[in-house]
Design an enzyme around this catalytic site. Structure first.
Site, PDB file in Angstrom:
ATOM      1  N   HIS A  46       0.829  -1.215   0.000  1.00  0.00           N
ATOM      2  CA  HIS A  46       0.000   0.000   0.000  1.00  0.00           C
ATOM      3  C   HIS A  46       0.862   1.264   0.000  1.00  0.00           C
ATOM      4  CE1 HIS A  46      -2.587   2.848   2.549  1.00  0.00           C
ATOM      5  NE2 HIS A  46      -3.269   2.691   1.420  1.00  0.00           N
ATOM      6  N   ARG A  47       0.704   2.074  -1.006  1.00  0.00           N
ATOM      7  CA  ARG A  47       1.530   3.291  -1.217  1.00  0.00           C
ATOM      8  C   ARG A  47       3.011   2.908  -1.232  1.00  0.00           C
ATOM      9  NH1 ARG A  47      -1.492   7.157   3.339  1.00  0.00           N
ATOM     10  NH2 ARG A  47      -3.574   6.347   2.968  1.00  0.00           N
ATOM     11  N   GLU A  73       0.864  -0.315  -4.735  1.00  0.00           N
ATOM     12  CA  GLU A  73      -0.310   0.551  -4.923  1.00  0.00           C
ATOM     13  C   GLU A  73       0.171   1.993  -4.945  1.00  0.00           C
ATOM     14  OE1 GLU A  73      -3.981   2.859  -3.334  1.00  0.00           O
ATOM     15  OE2 GLU A  73      -2.036   2.669  -2.380  1.00  0.00           O
ATOM     16  N   ASP A  75      -0.958   6.294  -5.585  1.00  0.00           N
ATOM     17  CA  ASP A  75      -2.036   7.291  -5.648  1.00  0.00           C
ATOM     18  C   ASP A  75      -1.643   8.373  -6.648  1.00  0.00           C
ATOM     19  OD1 ASP A  75      -3.837   6.410  -3.414  1.00  0.00           O
ATOM     20  OD2 ASP A  75      -1.985   6.657  -2.277  1.00  0.00           O
ATOM     21  N   HIS A  88      -0.577  10.942  -1.969  1.00  0.00           N
ATOM     22  CA  HIS A  88      -1.880  10.533  -1.461  1.00  0.00           C
ATOM     23  C   HIS A  88      -2.830  11.684  -1.137  1.00  0.00           C
ATOM     24  CE1 HIS A  88      -4.833   9.404   1.653  1.00  0.00           C
ATOM     25  NE2 HIS A  88      -4.939   8.289   0.948  1.00  0.00           N
ATOM     26  N   GLU A 147      -4.294   3.955  -8.245  1.00  0.00           N
ATOM     27  CA  GLU A 147      -5.503   4.619  -7.738  1.00  0.00           C
ATOM     28  C   GLU A 147      -5.582   6.032  -8.299  1.00  0.00           C
ATOM     29  OE1 GLU A 147      -6.284   4.849  -3.468  1.00  0.00           O
ATOM     30  OE2 GLU A 147      -7.876   6.313  -3.851  1.00  0.00           O
ATOM     31  N   LYS A 149      -6.724   9.280  -7.540  1.00  0.00           N
ATOM     32  CA  LYS A 149      -7.095   9.910  -6.272  1.00  0.00           C
ATOM     33  C   LYS A 149      -7.805  11.230  -6.545  1.00  0.00           C
ATOM     34  CE  LYS A 149      -6.252   8.765  -2.486  1.00  0.00           C
ATOM     35  NZ  LYS A 149      -7.211   7.907  -1.754  1.00  0.00           N
ATOM     36  N   ASP A 273       0.277  -2.210   4.576  1.00  0.00           N
ATOM     37  CA  ASP A 273       1.500  -1.407   4.756  1.00  0.00           C
ATOM     38  C   ASP A 273       2.690  -2.317   5.053  1.00  0.00           C
ATOM     39  OD1 ASP A 273      -0.074   0.836   4.482  1.00  0.00           O
ATOM     40  OD2 ASP A 273       0.068   1.489   6.564  1.00  0.00           O
TER      41      ASP A 273
HETATM   42  O1  G3P Z   1      -5.780   0.786  -2.227  1.00  0.00           O
HETATM   43  C1  G3P Z   1      -6.767   1.186  -1.385  1.00  0.00           C
HETATM   44  C2  G3P Z   1      -6.419   2.277  -0.447  1.00  0.00           C
HETATM   45  O2  G3P Z   1      -5.228   2.890  -0.857  1.00  0.00           O
HETATM   46  C3  G3P Z   1      -7.500   3.269  -0.352  1.00  0.00           C
HETATM   47  O3  G3P Z   1      -7.303   4.194   0.656  1.00  0.00           O
HETATM   48  O4  G3P Z   1      -6.759   6.410   1.508  1.00  0.00           O
HETATM   49  O5  G3P Z   1      -4.983   4.688   1.396  1.00  0.00           O
HETATM   50  O6  G3P Z   1      -5.814   5.745  -0.681  1.00  0.00           O
HETATM   51  P1  G3P Z   1      -6.162   5.291   0.708  1.00  0.00           P
HETATM   52 CA    CA Z   2      -4.525   4.571  -2.241  1.00  0.00          CA
END
Ligand code: G3P
Ligand code: CA
Length: 286
Positions: A46-47, A73, A75, A88, A147, A149, A273
């Site tokens: 994630h990120r 992942e 953003d 993000h 994503e 965003k 994470d």
């Molecule tokens: O991949 C899903 C997740 O990233 C969505 O929430 O706020 O971390 O972008 P957020």
């Molecule tokens: Ca995200």
């Protein structure tokens, strides 16, 4: 004492089991997971590996790759002068040494900022990457979950992303492991029209706890993934999503227990994470 008994009980179960076990980084067994279960679980950093490096930086993506995540992942947003950047929040305040809205700053202005020091001095000097830098550095090495965003703030963003992917022939099929997702479902419909061969996903928050079969069928008309906050995931939701012929990658797991719960619920992937929570760690014999 209770904890020791639990560990011993699980260890005994693990000892009589020929497949791998899921353990923490100290080798402490927490659950027996069959090799098949572990291998099929898609592990999404994630990120980037954001538990270990500043989110949405090249350092975090490199770390996710090195930790053998299946996907990173990212953003994506857009600067005032139309550059796609990976960050993000809709302001630069939290994750850089600057202030202001991403969409009110030029790329040149954003590029001057330090996106690593807030996390650790060892990452001082990390920059906010461009979308193109990330896909050029990581395509073919690791999957990329893109994503979009807050696309409502950035008209034309879907087309810019599609163009960048098309220029690199990344739009033809999914062999490069690219998925697009957004909380903005209209944006996903638009993107699916531009990139019909690539899988798309709808992100949903806790408000979709009681999503109906009919709503899932509507999503499935353009989406391949239904990716909810992990708090609403139940056996029933997972089977309804599968019934609608979509996959489910909940977000965002931050503890081993959360990852194990998602394993139990039979989701298809875990957005985390901590990549290491989703992978097998060999158990020490002493
Ligand atoms: O991949 C899903 C997740 O990233 C969505 O929430 O706020 O971390 O972008 P957020
Ligand atoms: Ca995200």
């Amino acid at each position: 004492m209770k904890r020791i008994v639990t560990i011993l009980a699980v260890s005994l179960a693990a000892a009589s089991f020929s497949g791998p076990v899921l353990a923490d980084e100290h080798g402490e067994v927490s659950k027996v997971i069959s090799k098949q279960e572990q291998q099929k679980m898609v592990n999404v950093a994630h990120r980037g590996a954001s538990g270990h490096a500043p989110e949405n930086t090249m350092g975090a993506f490199q770390k996710g790759f090195e930790m053998k995540a299946d996907y990173i992942e990212i953003d994506v947003q857009m600067t005032k002068d139309g550059e796609l950047v990976v960050i993000h929040d809709t302001t630069v305040d939290r994750t850089t040494n600057g202030t202001g809205k991403v969409g009110s700053l030029t790329f040149e202005e954003i590029r001057q900022l330090d996106a690593g020091s807030w996390f650790s001095e060892s990452y001082a000097g990390e920059k906010v990457p461009t979308f193109e830098e990330v896909i050029d550095a990581f395509r073919g090495k690791v999957g990329i979950l893109i994503e979009l965003k807050a696309p409502e703030l950035y008209p034309g963003m879907e087309k810019k992303i599609a163009d960048a992917l098309m220029e690199r022939n990344m739009h033809l099929s999914n062999n490069g492991k690219v998925i697009l997702q957004s909380f903005n479902h209209e944006s996903m419909k638009k993107s699916k029209e531009l990139l019909p061969n690539l899988p798309h996903g709808v992100l949903v928050g806790a408000g979709w706890k009681n999503v109906t079969e009919e709503q899932l069928a509507q999503f499935a008309a353009y989406a391949d993934y239904f990716n909810p906050t992990m708090s609403i995931v139940t056996d029933e939701l997972v089977s309804d999503v599968h019934e609608a012929e979509m996959k489910i990658y909940p977000y965002t797991s931050r503890t081993q227990e959360q990852a194990l719960r998602l394993f139990d619920l039979n989701v298809d992937g875990i957005i985390t994470d901590y990549t290491e929570h989703v992978y097998y760690h060999p158990v020490k014999n002493n």
